[in-house]
Write a protein that holds these residues in place. Structure first.
Motif, PDB file in Angstrom:
ATOM      1  N   ARG A 138      40.719 -14.697 -34.045  1.00 27.46           N
ATOM      2  CA  ARG A 138      40.229 -14.628 -35.431  1.00 27.46           C
ATOM      3  C   ARG A 138      40.967 -15.633 -36.319  1.00 27.46           C
ATOM      4  O   ARG A 138      40.360 -16.354 -37.095  1.00 27.46           O
ATOM      5  N   ALA A 139      42.282 -15.691 -36.174  1.00 26.83           N
ATOM      6  CA  ALA A 139      43.086 -16.616 -36.981  1.00 26.83           C
ATOM      7  C   ALA A 139      42.707 -18.071 -36.718  1.00 26.83           C
ATOM      8  O   ALA A 139      42.775 -18.909 -37.617  1.00 26.83           O
ATOM      9  N   LEU A 140      42.292 -18.361 -35.497  1.00 26.39           N
ATOM     10  CA  LEU A 140      41.881 -19.715 -35.132  1.00 26.39           C
ATOM     11  C   LEU A 140      40.442 -20.027 -35.544  1.00 26.39           C
ATOM     12  O   LEU A 140      39.981 -21.159 -35.387  1.00 26.39           O
ATOM     13  N   GLY A 141      39.713 -19.022 -36.013  1.00 29.52           N
ATOM     14  CA  GLY A 141      38.323 -19.215 -36.430  1.00 29.52           C
ATOM     15  C   GLY A 141      37.374 -19.406 -35.258  1.00 29.52           C
ATOM     16  O   GLY A 141      36.358 -20.085 -35.375  1.00 29.52           O
ATOM     17  N   LYS A 142      37.695 -18.793 -34.118  1.00 29.33           N
ATOM     18  CA  LYS A 142      36.873 -18.951 -32.918  1.00 29.33           C
ATOM     19  C   LYS A 142      36.104 -17.665 -32.623  1.00 29.33           C
ATOM     20  O   LYS A 142      36.357 -16.626 -33.221  1.00 29.33           O
ATOM     21  N   THR A 143      35.170 -17.774 -31.669  1.00 29.13           N
ATOM     22  CA  THR A 143      34.466 -16.613 -31.156  1.00 29.13           C
ATOM     23  C   THR A 143      34.813 -16.455 -29.685  1.00 29.13           C
ATOM     24  O   THR A 143      35.477 -17.321 -29.097  1.00 29.13           O
ATOM     25  N   VAL A 144      34.348 -15.344 -29.088  1.00 29.89           N
ATOM     26  CA  VAL A 144      34.633 -15.097 -27.681  1.00 29.89           C
ATOM     27  C   VAL A 144      33.366 -14.751 -26.909  1.00 29.89           C
ATOM     28  O   VAL A 144      32.429 -14.173 -27.454  1.00 29.89           O
ATOM     29  N   THR A 145      33.380 -15.140 -25.654  1.00 27.78           N
ATOM     30  CA  THR A 145      32.428 -14.659 -24.662  1.00 27.78           C
ATOM     31  C   THR A 145      33.255 -13.774 -23.746  1.00 27.78           C
ATOM     32  O   THR A 145      34.334 -14.178 -23.297  1.00 27.78           O
ATOM     33  N   ILE A 146      32.760 -12.575 -23.483  1.00 27.88           N
ATOM     34  CA  ILE A 146      33.556 -11.611 -22.731  1.00 27.88           C
ATOM     35  C   ILE A 146      33.029 -11.482 -21.310  1.00 27.88           C
ATOM     36  O   ILE A 146      31.895 -11.074 -21.095  1.00 27.88           O
ATOM     37  N   VAL A 147      33.878 -11.826 -20.350  1.00 22.71           N
ATOM     38  CA  VAL A 147      33.585 -11.614 -18.943  1.00 22.71           C
ATOM     39  C   VAL A 147      34.347 -10.375 -18.464  1.00 22.71           C
ATOM     40  O   VAL A 147      33.911  -9.690 -17.548  1.00 22.71           O
ATOM     41  N   CYS A 148      35.438 -10.042 -19.108  1.00 20.77           N
ATOM     42  CA  CYS A 148      36.310  -8.934 -18.733  1.00 20.77           C
ATOM     43  C   CYS A 148      35.787  -7.601 -19.289  1.00 20.77           C
ATOM     44  O   CYS A 148      35.697  -7.427 -20.500  1.00 20.77           O
ATOM     45  N   PRO A 149      35.446  -6.649 -18.403  1.00 17.70           N
ATOM     46  CA  PRO A 149      34.937  -5.363 -18.891  1.00 17.70           C
ATOM     47  C   PRO A 149      35.968  -4.559 -19.682  1.00 17.70           C
ATOM     48  O   PRO A 149      35.608  -3.732 -20.513  1.00 17.70           O
ATOM     49  N   ILE A 150      37.254  -4.815 -19.475  1.00 21.51           N
ATOM     50  CA  ILE A 150      38.277  -4.096 -20.230  1.00 21.51           C
ATOM     51  C   ILE A 150      38.278  -4.564 -21.676  1.00 21.51           C
ATOM     52  O   ILE A 150      38.365  -3.757 -22.606  1.00 21.51           O
ATOM     53  N   VAL A 151      38.143  -5.862 -21.888  1.00 21.56           N
ATOM     54  CA  VAL A 151      38.056  -6.391 -23.253  1.00 21.56           C
ATOM     55  C   VAL A 151      36.788  -5.862 -23.930  1.00 21.56           C
ATOM     56  O   VAL A 151      36.811  -5.469 -25.099  1.00 21.56           O
ATOM     57  N   ARG A 152      35.672  -5.830 -23.191  1.00 19.74           N
ATOM     58  CA  ARG A 152      34.417  -5.295 -23.749  1.00 19.74           C
ATOM     59  C   ARG A 152      34.614  -3.847 -24.197  1.00 19.74           C
ATOM     60  O   ARG A 152      34.214  -3.461 -25.282  1.00 19.74           O
ATOM     61  N   THR A 153      35.256  -3.045 -23.362  1.00 17.81           N
ATOM     62  CA  THR A 153      35.505  -1.641 -23.705  1.00 17.81           C
ATOM     63  C   THR A 153      36.377  -1.535 -24.940  1.00 17.81           C
ATOM     64  O   THR A 153      36.126  -0.712 -25.831  1.00 17.81           O
ATOM     65  N   PHE A 154      37.403  -2.376 -25.028  1.00 17.47           N
ATOM     66  CA  PHE A 154      38.281  -2.364 -26.200  1.00 17.47           C
ATOM     67  C   PHE A 154      37.464  -2.617 -27.468  1.00 17.47           C
ATOM     68  O   PHE A 154      37.611  -1.900 -28.461  1.00 17.47           O
ATOM     69  N   ILE A 155      36.614  -3.623 -27.446  1.00 20.26           N
ATOM     70  CA  ILE A 155      35.834  -3.962 -28.638  1.00 20.26           C
ATOM     71  C   ILE A 155      34.851  -2.838 -28.976  1.00 20.26           C
ATOM     72  O   ILE A 155      34.647  -2.521 -30.153  1.00 20.26           O
ATOM     73  N   GLU A 156      34.263  -2.217 -27.975  1.00 20.17           N
ATOM     74  CA  GLU A 156      33.365  -1.091 -28.244  1.00 20.17           C
ATOM     75  C   GLU A 156      34.091   0.059 -28.936  1.00 20.17           C
ATOM     76  O   GLU A 156      33.499   0.769 -29.737  1.00 20.17           O
ATOM     77  N   HIS A 157      35.373   0.222 -28.650  1.00 25.73           N
ATOM     78  CA  HIS A 157      36.152   1.288 -29.279  1.00 25.73           C
ATOM     79  C   HIS A 157      36.901   0.820 -30.516  1.00 25.73           C
ATOM     80  O   HIS A 157      37.552   1.629 -31.178  1.00 25.73           O
ATOM     81  N   ASN A 158      36.818  -0.448 -30.815  1.00 24.63           N
ATOM     82  CA  ASN A 158      37.447  -1.034 -32.003  1.00 24.63           C
ATOM     83  C   ASN A 158      36.447  -2.005 -32.631  1.00 24.63           C
ATOM     84  O   ASN A 158      36.609  -3.226 -32.547  1.00 24.63           O
ATOM     85  N   PRO A 159      35.384  -1.477 -33.248  1.00 22.69           N
ATOM     86  CA  PRO A 159      34.276  -2.312 -33.724  1.00 22.69           C
ATOM     87  C   PRO A 159      34.666  -3.337 -34.793  1.00 22.69           C
ATOM     88  O   PRO A 159      33.896  -4.259 -35.058  1.00 22.69           O
ATOM     89  N   GLU A 160      35.843  -3.236 -35.335  1.00 25.65           N
ATOM     90  CA  GLU A 160      36.289  -4.246 -36.299  1.00 25.65           C
ATOM     91  C   GLU A 160      36.456  -5.615 -35.652  1.00 25.65           C
ATOM     92  O   GLU A 160      36.577  -6.629 -36.349  1.00 25.65           O
ATOM     93  N   TYR A 161      36.412  -5.680 -34.313  1.00 25.44           N
ATOM     94  CA  TYR A 161      36.495  -6.952 -33.594  1.00 25.44           C
ATOM     95  C   TYR A 161      35.131  -7.446 -33.111  1.00 25.44           C
ATOM     96  O   TYR A 161      35.039  -8.527 -32.531  1.00 25.44           O
ATOM     97  N   ALA A 162      34.083  -6.683 -33.322  1.00 22.55           N
ATOM     98  CA  ALA A 162      32.752  -7.035 -32.803  1.00 22.55           C
ATOM     99  C   ALA A 162      32.245  -8.369 -33.342  1.00 22.55           C
ATOM    100  O   ALA A 162      31.498  -9.069 -32.658  1.00 22.55           O
ATOM    101  N   ASP A 163      32.652  -8.743 -34.547  1.00 25.65           N
ATOM    102  CA  ASP A 163      32.193 -10.002 -35.129  1.00 25.65           C
ATOM    103  C   ASP A 163      32.729 -11.225 -34.386  1.00 25.65           C
ATOM    104  O   ASP A 163      32.224 -12.329 -34.571  1.00 25.65           O
ATOM    105  N   LEU A 164      33.714 -11.036 -33.525  1.00 24.11           N
ATOM    106  CA  LEU A 164      34.266 -12.163 -32.765  1.00 24.11           C
ATOM    107  C   LEU A 164      33.421 -12.529 -31.553  1.00 24.11           C
ATOM    108  O   LEU A 164      33.580 -13.598 -30.981  1.00 24.11           O
ATOM    109  N   ILE A 165      32.525 -11.625 -31.138  1.00 22.37           N
ATOM    110  CA  ILE A 165      31.684 -11.894 -29.968  1.00 22.37           C
ATOM    111  C   ILE A 165      30.639 -12.933 -30.341  1.00 22.37           C
ATOM    112  O   ILE A 165      29.911 -12.781 -31.319  1.00 22.37           O
ATOM    113  N   ASP A 166      30.589 -13.991 -29.558  1.00 18.17           N
ATOM    114  CA  ASP A 166      29.641 -15.069 -29.813  1.00 18.17           C
ATOM    115  C   ASP A 166      28.211 -14.535 -29.668  1.00 18.17           C
ATOM    116  O   ASP A 166      27.871 -13.977 -28.625  1.00 18.17           O
TER     117      ASP A 166
END
Length: 150
Positions: free
Chosen positions: A111-139
């Protein structure tokens, strides 16, 4: 640990480009342990650790003292996107909140770098699903792995 056959907790769909003909994947026991940690949202990690971005190797490393205890690997996809590949926490440091905190710090850096992410890791996906404040980072054009039922 919850039953690993529980579809709502452990089912993930992969995009066509992931090369999985059925668009689904099987999680390893290690991945299941880390998904449980992320879902169960542990308290602040018992360990104090620093996060170092080794851009040359493409890994965010969690370092406690002089030892690497975890890492989140990535690829660079252009100037504005990272592909988050996989997280590893060494067995003796699991179930202590390290995975959750490492993912949080990596996403804060993205977020600080102003980038987005593509998620291949299911653990990161699960984290974002449980912390929706990070959902805007998904490309939006290249989201990566998705949660789904088998």
């Amino acid at each position: 640990m919850t039953d690993p056959t529980e579809p709502a907790r452990y089912a993930f769909g992969h995009p066509d480009e992931a090369g999985r003909p059925d668009r689904n994947g099987t999680l390893s026991k290690d991945q299941i342990v880390l998904i449980d940690e992320v879902i169960d949202d542990p308290p602040v990690p018992a360990l104090d650790f620093a996060v170092v971005n080794d851009e040359k190797a493409g890994i965010y490393e969690a370092i406690a003292g002089d030892r690497e205890i975890a890492g989140l690997t990535y690829n660079v996809a252009g100037d504005d996107r990272l592909v988050l590949l996989a997280i590893l926490v060494f067995p003796e440091f699991r179930k202590q909140g390290v995975a959750t905190e490492l993912i949080r710090r990596v996403l804060d850096d993205v977020r600080a770098l102003g980038k987005t992410v593509t998620i291949v890791c299911p653990i990161v996906r699960t984290f974002i699903e449980h912390n929706p404040e990070y959902a805007d980072l998904i490309d939006p054009y290249h989201p990566g792995v998705t949660k789904g039922h088998r």
